[in-house]
Design an enzyme around this catalytic site. Structure first.
Site, PDB file in Angstrom:
ATOM      1  N   TRP A   1      43.474  34.801  24.899  1.00 36.07           N
ATOM      2  CA  TRP A   1      43.893  33.792  25.889  1.00 36.07           C
ATOM      3  C   TRP A   1      44.275  32.656  25.448  1.00 36.07           C
ATOM      4  O   TRP A   1      45.132  32.469  24.767  1.00 36.07           O
ATOM      5  CB  TRP A   1      42.578  33.215  25.364  1.00 36.07           C
ATOM      6  CG  TRP A   1      41.487  31.951  26.382  1.00 36.07           C
ATOM      7  CD1 TRP A   1      41.137  32.081  27.484  1.00 36.07           C
ATOM      8  CD2 TRP A   1      42.035  30.591  26.113  1.00 36.07           C
ATOM      9  NE1 TRP A   1      41.529  30.784  28.131  1.00 36.07           N
ATOM     10  CE2 TRP A   1      41.855  30.297  26.924  1.00 36.07           C
ATOM     11  CE3 TRP A   1      42.924  29.937  24.932  1.00 36.07           C
ATOM     12  CZ2 TRP A   1      41.380  28.587  27.225  1.00 36.07           C
ATOM     13  CZ3 TRP A   1      42.411  28.608  25.228  1.00 36.07           C
ATOM     14  CH2 TRP A   1      42.506  27.928  26.068  1.00 36.07           C
TER      15      TRP A   1
ATOM     16  N   ASP B   1      33.289  25.607  38.643  1.00 36.76           N
ATOM     17  CA  ASP B   1      31.616  25.233  37.634  1.00 36.76           C
ATOM     18  C   ASP B   1      30.780  24.873  37.799  1.00 36.76           C
ATOM     19  O   ASP B   1      31.536  23.128  38.133  1.00 36.76           O
ATOM     20  CB  ASP B   1      32.156  25.527  36.670  1.00 36.76           C
ATOM     21  CG  ASP B   1      31.114  26.389  35.300  1.00 36.76           C
ATOM     22  OD1 ASP B   1      30.136  26.039  35.694  1.00 36.76           O
ATOM     23  OD2 ASP B   1      31.660  27.203  34.497  1.00 36.76           O
TER      24      ASP B   1
ATOM     25  N   ASP C   1      33.691  34.688  37.993  1.00 37.54           N
ATOM     26  CA  ASP C   1      34.161  34.943  36.047  1.00 37.54           C
ATOM     27  C   ASP C   1      33.888  35.262  35.535  1.00 37.54           C
ATOM     28  O   ASP C   1      32.643  36.423  34.929  1.00 37.54           O
ATOM     29  CB  ASP C   1      34.501  33.633  35.888  1.00 37.54           C
ATOM     30  CG  ASP C   1      34.969  32.076  34.587  1.00 37.54           C
ATOM     31  OD1 ASP C   1      36.409  33.362  34.458  1.00 37.54           O
ATOM     32  OD2 ASP C   1      35.393  31.482  34.756  1.00 37.54           O
ATOM     33  N   MET C   2      34.223  35.788  34.052  1.00 41.87           N
ATOM     34  CA  MET C   2      33.301  35.976  32.371  1.00 41.87           C
ATOM     35  C   MET C   2      34.197  35.974  31.447  1.00 41.87           C
ATOM     36  O   MET C   2      35.060  36.678  31.176  1.00 41.87           O
ATOM     37  CB  MET C   2      33.907  37.936  33.167  1.00 41.87           C
ATOM     38  CG  MET C   2      32.826  38.520  32.354  1.00 41.87           C
ATOM     39  SD  MET C   2      33.991  40.533  31.565  1.00 41.87           S
ATOM     40  CE  MET C   2      32.702  41.206  30.468  1.00 41.87           C
TER      41      MET C   2
ATOM     42  N   CYS D   1      38.207  36.703  37.757  1.00 44.57           N
ATOM     43  CA  CYS D   1      38.637  35.851  36.433  1.00 44.57           C
ATOM     44  C   CYS D   1      38.599  35.976  35.308  1.00 44.57           C
ATOM     45  O   CYS D   1      36.447  36.556  35.562  1.00 44.57           O
ATOM     46  CB  CYS D   1      38.368  34.557  36.819  1.00 44.57           C
ATOM     47  SG  CYS D   1      38.768  32.930  35.549  1.00 44.57           S
TER      48      CYS D   1
ATOM     49  N   ASP E   1      44.147  31.183  32.379  1.00 50.19           N
ATOM     50  CA  ASP E   1      43.623  29.425  31.512  1.00 50.19           C
ATOM     51  C   ASP E   1      44.869  28.680  31.604  1.00 50.19           C
ATOM     52  O   ASP E   1      44.560  27.552  31.851  1.00 50.19           O
ATOM     53  CB  ASP E   1      42.603  29.365  30.771  1.00 50.19           C
ATOM     54  CG  ASP E   1      41.290  29.826  31.578  1.00 50.19           C
ATOM     55  OD1 ASP E   1      41.313  30.278  32.919  1.00 50.19           O
ATOM     56  OD2 ASP E   1      40.205  29.768  30.948  1.00 50.19           O
TER      57      ASP E   1
END
Ligand code: GLA
Length: 726
Positions: free
Chosen positions: A190, A358, A469-470, A517, A539
């Protein structure tokens, strides 16, 4: 330039067909503009690879196959025969393409050629076990002008008894026999995705994989192999990309017999796929190509292919618009007034697509609640989303919305109503990551529910774009309703249902565009890319880190796929501060977005950004649909330079970035590539950081003498636009 060889070959009639078969020697020759792929049927009925590499034109050159020589009783001939799709059976000990167990316990599988069918650019070859009707159809599709061959397999249980598949691969690929090969792959985590690694291939097996249920940040399902002598511009490079967004695996083996084999498909870890009589399983597609023009040539081939054949809309797809997304500015703190204020400022910059991230739904004030409840939060949006969308549209922008449909918080109405819908083993913990659990998309009722939610949003509101997203991987992959024999089908069924939802949504709402995403670049592969218009690459929006993330990304994926934002400094991931123009010049090498808090920008920031957005609109066709030349790698030294050449050759753009200055030394001369040596180009430095003052220069000069950019201090950046003078 790239298309000339195929054109000449086709014009000369040397191969009018991309797929040819010589019945006398039982050999196939598949040919594209940049590669040929040959295989044959051996006397024992095995289908074996003969050749993969630069284009061949003479079918007569290909030899009929003979059995390999057994070296010893420990080195049977099968180990040296490059089977296209080896079953696990007989005296085969390398990585199989297919491993099964029949209900009666028989696990031996030896596959033989049965028949084949050529239809245009498609070749289907049927194989079957020597004893029973375990039937395999190998699908080959040749993309003659794009330099790609795709391979996949259908495994059918034609026997009267159930069987279970324990490993199902899309393909095995073979390099020419030899040693000294190097493997390039993309690894990461990540906020540090797509880091390029190149290492020698030694005897043994290297595994690239995901066990997480999504493509993963850890490895991207792409490889490139060279003979140790390739660089960005020259050398033979074999490459491949697997189209699967779930558990996948690519193994790279070098055997003691100087074979280098790459096998890829479903990850065989925790894999178990029962087939009743008459049932079948399709593997994902594994795309392969070859370039004699180094890693740059390999990437350009793959980019071209993705633009033409993978991405929705193909060659006719519209250019990616300039996007604004407020996530880094507001996080969960969204409401109608705040979003409207940002939208007004974004529109003034020239933004074309305004995306609300979000926080807009359910009880979503932080990441502890609300996932699953896809209705606008009544406090933040008392009149629903319509007033905001209307005002975004009135400002001349399209509206986009963030969703994370596969997930649920324990604190949500959906979980309270359907606790059984999450992936879990009965009576075992349901591990939470980011306080969320994963819905079992393999279940058809869950699939229908998710499709219904998204369909309603896209029907009720004029939404042009969904950011899908996930934010966590799968865990404890139980599916109690399926029962022990079938529950491991979840790994495949989850992804197939995800694809079905995306396919149905796009079919029902043809102008809806989708961004994939997964906490950044956790779901980027050719399977999802058939269904989405762009992806969020990471990110991590620190522009300097992005240079490497983007350079790795560009090995496998075209620029237009990569959403890239300009965000605020100090950067939230690593605290680094670089200038606004540096941030723009990095982000402009993908689909440009802005993720800054515009409420905090100065007048000067607005002026810089307005200029940069206008520049992006001038050059984006060149970046998004052009050829990329990576001139200086961010891993190699102080200077990073990338050049894009438009598909019609009329424009080229050079981007250059300096990491740090010492001793007042200049950066190296940058020799451009891909231009017409005889053409003249108007040279426009965006900020006078160019030593050359000539208003026009020839392609020959630009490519041989080169340009000298003036980059001083640390984190300096510039761009030069070259327009061909007609
Ligand atoms: C993920 C995404 C971010 C943002 C947040 C929202 O982390 O990668 O861009 O959408 O989720 O929760």
């Amino acid at each position: 330039m790239r298309r000339i060889p195929i054109f000449l070959l086709l014009a000369s009639g040397l191969f009018a067909q991309s797929i040819r078969f010589a019945a006398d020697r039982q050999v196939f020759l598949l040919t594209t503009s940049q590669s040929s792929y040959a295989m044959g049927i051996a006397p024992d009925g095995s289908l074996r690879n003969i050749y993969w590499g630069a284009p061949l034109w003479s079918l007569d050159d290909l030899p009929a196959l003979t059995p390999a020589r057994e070296l010893s009783s420990f080195d049977p001939r099968q180990m040296m025969e490059n089977e296209e799709f080896p079953g696990w059976g007989g005296t085969r000990y390398y990585e199989p393409a297919l491993k099964i167990v029949r209900e009666d316990g028989d696990r031996d599988l030896v596959l033989q050629y049965v028949s084949h069918r050529i239809a245009g650019n498609d070749l289907d070859i049927s194989l079957k076990d020597i004893r029973d009707s375990v039937e395999i159809t190998l699908h080959y599709r040749v993309y003659p002008e794009l330099g790609i061959v795709s391979r996949s397999a259908t495994i059918r249980n034609g026997t009267p008894q159930p069987l279970t598949i324990e490993s199902a691969q899309a393909a095995a690929w073979y390099m020419p026999a030899g040693a000294g090969y190097q493997l390039s792959y993309l690894s990461g985590r990540w906020a540090a995705e797509t880091q390029l690694v190149r290492e020698p291939i030694h005897e043994g097996m290297k595994v690239l994989e995901s066990r997480k249920g999504h493509t993963s940040h850890g490895f991207n399902p792409w490889f490139a192999i060279d003979q140790g002598d390739a660089n960005e511009e020259s050398g033979r490079v074999w490459f491949g990309a697997l189209a699967w967004s779930g558990n996948w695996r690519i193994t790279v083996e070098q055997t003691p017999y100087r074979q280098v084999r790459v096998t890829g498909g479903f990850n065989s870890f925790d894999f178990s796929y029962p087939l009743k009589p008459g049932e079948s399983l399709d593997t994902p597609a594994f795309y392969g190509g070859f370039s004699a023009a180094g890693f740059g040539g390999a990437s350009r081939t793959l980019h071209h292919f993705e633009r033409e054949r993978i991405l929705p809309g193909g060659a006719g797809a519209r250019l990616r618009p300039v996007l604004y997304n407020s996530w880094e500015a507001t996080e969960f703190d969204v409401d109608e007034a705040g979003q409207k204020a940002l939208a007004g400022k974004a529109a003034a910059l020239g933004v074309e697509l305004f995306v609300m991230d979000d926080g807009w739904f359910g009880a979503r004030n932080d990441d502890h609640a609300g996932l699953g409840d896809w209705v606008p939060n009544p406090r933040k949006f008392p009149n629903g989303l319509k007033p905001l969308i209307d005002s975004v549209n009135a400002l001349g922008m399209d509206f986009g919305l963030w969703v994370e449909p596969e997930m649920v918080n324990a604190d949500s109405d959906l979980y309270r109503a359907h606790p059984d819908w999450v992936i879990h083993f009965d009576g075992r913990p349901r591990s939470e990551l980011r306080t969320q659990m994963v819905l079992n998309l393999a279940r058809d009722d869950v699939r229908e529910y998710i499709f219904g939610v998204l369909d309603k949003l896209a029907t009720d509101y004029p939404i042009r774009y969904l950011k899908w997203d996930m934010n966590r991987p799968l865990s404890e992959p139980g599916w109690p309703e399926a029962g022990p024999a079938d529950e491991r089908k979840l790994w495949v069924a989850y992804v197939r249902n995800l694809y079905r939802i995306l396919d149905r949504l796009r079919a029902k709402h043809p102008s809806l565009e989708i961004e994939s995403c997964s906490g950044g670049g956790g779901r980027v592969d050719l399977g999802i890319l058939e269904r989405v218009n762009e992806v969020w690459a990471s990110d991590n929006t620190d522009a300097f880190d992005r240079l490497r993330i983007q350079a790795g990304f560009s090995q496998a994926h075209a620029a237009r796929i990569m959403s890239a934002w300009v965000t605020d400094i100090p950067n939230w991931v690593d605290g680094r501060s670089v200038s606004l123009s540096y941030r723009f010049l990095v982000a402009m090498q993908g689909a440009l977005g802005i993720g800054s808090n515009l409420n905090k920008w100065t007048t000067e920031d607005f002026a810089t950004a307005t200029k940069m957005v206008a520049l992006d609109k001038r050059i984006r066709a060149t970046v998004q649909n052009g050829d990329l030349f990576r001139l200086f790698s961010p891993w190699a030294g102080d200077l990073t330079a990338n050049q894009y050449v438009g598909a019609d050759g009329r424009q080229s753009v050079l981007f250059a970035f300096r990491h740090s200055q010492q001793y007042n030394s200049p950066v190296p001369t940058i020799r451009l590539r891909g231009l017409d040596p005889r053409a003249m180009y108007r040279v426009e430095s965006i900020d006078r950081k160019l030593a050359e003052k000539q208003p026009q220069l020839s392609g020959a000069y630009l490519m041989e003498a080169g340009l000298n950019v003036i980059l001083r201090a640390d984190f300096d950046a510039t761009a030069v636009v070259l327009d061909r003078v007609e």
